[in-house]
Design an enzyme around this catalytic site. Structure first.
Site, PDB file in Angstrom:
ATOM      1  N   HIS A  88      10.178  82.797  61.119  1.00 10.84           N
ATOM      2  CA  HIS A  88       8.864  83.294  61.831  1.00 10.84           C
ATOM      3  C   HIS A  88       7.777  83.958  60.664  1.00 10.84           C
ATOM      4  CE1 HIS A  88       9.744  80.722  65.231  1.00 10.84           C
ATOM      5  NE2 HIS A  88       8.462  80.260  66.094  1.00 10.84           N
ATOM      6  N   GLU A  91       1.964  83.426  61.650  1.00 12.01           N
ATOM      7  CA  GLU A  91       1.156  83.472  62.127  1.00 12.01           C
ATOM      8  C   GLU A  91       0.179  84.626  63.171  1.00 12.01           C
ATOM      9  OE1 GLU A  91       2.559  80.912  66.509  1.00 12.01           O
ATOM     10  OE2 GLU A  91       3.219  82.172  65.714  1.00 12.01           O
ATOM     11  N   ASP A 169       4.967  72.977  68.201  1.00  9.16           N
ATOM     12  CA  ASP A 169       5.515  74.082  68.599  1.00  9.16           C
ATOM     13  C   ASP A 169       5.352  74.153  70.665  1.00  9.16           C
ATOM     14  OD1 ASP A 169       5.969  77.011  68.978  1.00  9.16           O
ATOM     15  OD2 ASP A 169       4.155  77.769  68.074  1.00  9.16           O
ATOM     16  N   ASP A 170       7.117  73.472  70.499  1.00  5.27           N
ATOM     17  CA  ASP A 170       7.219  73.881  71.852  1.00  5.27           C
ATOM     18  C   ASP A 170       6.376  73.249  72.610  1.00  5.27           C
ATOM     19  OD1 ASP A 170       8.893  74.418  74.321  1.00  5.27           O
ATOM     20  OD2 ASP A 170       8.156  76.508  73.882  1.00  5.27           O
TER      21      ASP A 170
END
Length: 229
Positions: A88, A91, A169-170
């Site tokens: 990741h 973000e 995303d989840d």
């Protein structure tokens, strides 16, 4: 133990894959708020299972105050074993986070990464290297990475030649599944069919999926699009 838990996951996805005719690869993910020793233990467990169902090493959790460069030794272990680096970045922290992911961790894919748009040199480098940004539009809105999906940077990134995929995303936390995110990308972000197809192909081509799966996926995407990619 880490090893026993990972082996149990690998057994489960193997059985599910055989039952449903799908190919599954696991990403072992390092928590960047934990120690380097923990990261190295995870990387070693993942590396020992390269070719046995583990395909990548990730890096997640709070970017702010936990730079990716701190975890370079763990990612060196993973990449030496043939695993893909997929942290990741970009973000909650800006382009500097993505630079670290690609330069210090050797990222082949960057999860999120959309704040790369703030640095034209970084955008050009991502395009040059063919690094895929695994974008998650709804998550970006809910976490205030963007304030309006109509101004999401995904079209600009694609126009600049950056490989991008579209992801959920989840869904347990954020709600939408992957099909919902494709609808968002079309109806709110404004992607064309060809851009959607390009994202779908990047989501397969830039992974360690097998050649046969890639060939089937490309044929299916081209059939949906009605032309060659």
């Amino acid at each position: 133990t880490i090893e026993a838990a990972l082996d149990a996951h690998l057994d489960a996805v193997r059985i599910a894959g055989e039952r449903h005719g799908v190919e599954v690869g696991l990403m072992v993910t390092v928590d960047r708020t934990e120690s380097l020793d923990e990261a190295i233990a995870l990387a070693k467990a993942a590396a020992a299972r390269a070719g046995l169902g583990v395909v990548s090493l990730g890096l997640a959790n709070e970017e702010r105050g936990y730079p990716a460069a701190d975890f370079a030794p763990a990612f060196d272990i993973a990449r030496a074993a043939g695993l893909q680096s997929a942290p990741h970045a970009g973000e909650l922290v800006g382009p500097e986070s993505v630079w670290q992911a690609i330069d210090d961790l050797g990222a082949a894919r960057v999860l999120h990464g959309v704040r790369a748009i703030e640095d034209p040199a970084l955008v050009a480098e991502l395009a040059r290297r063919g690094i895929c940004l695994d974008t998650c539009p709804t998550s970006n809105l809910l976490l205030d990475v963007v304030d309006d999906l109509a101004r999401h940077p995904l079209p600009q990134l694609l126009d600049a030649g950056v490989r991008c995929s579209i992801n959920a995303d989840d869904p347990i936390l954020f709600g939408p599944g992957i099909l919902d995110e494709y609808v968002v990308a079309r109806e709110q972000i404004g992607l064309t069919d060809r851009q959607l197809a390009a994202c779908a192909w990047s989501s397969i081509e830039t992974t360690l999926a097998g050649d046969a799966l890639k060939a089937r996926a490309k044929a299916d995407i081209e059939a949906w699009l009605g032309e060659a990619l």
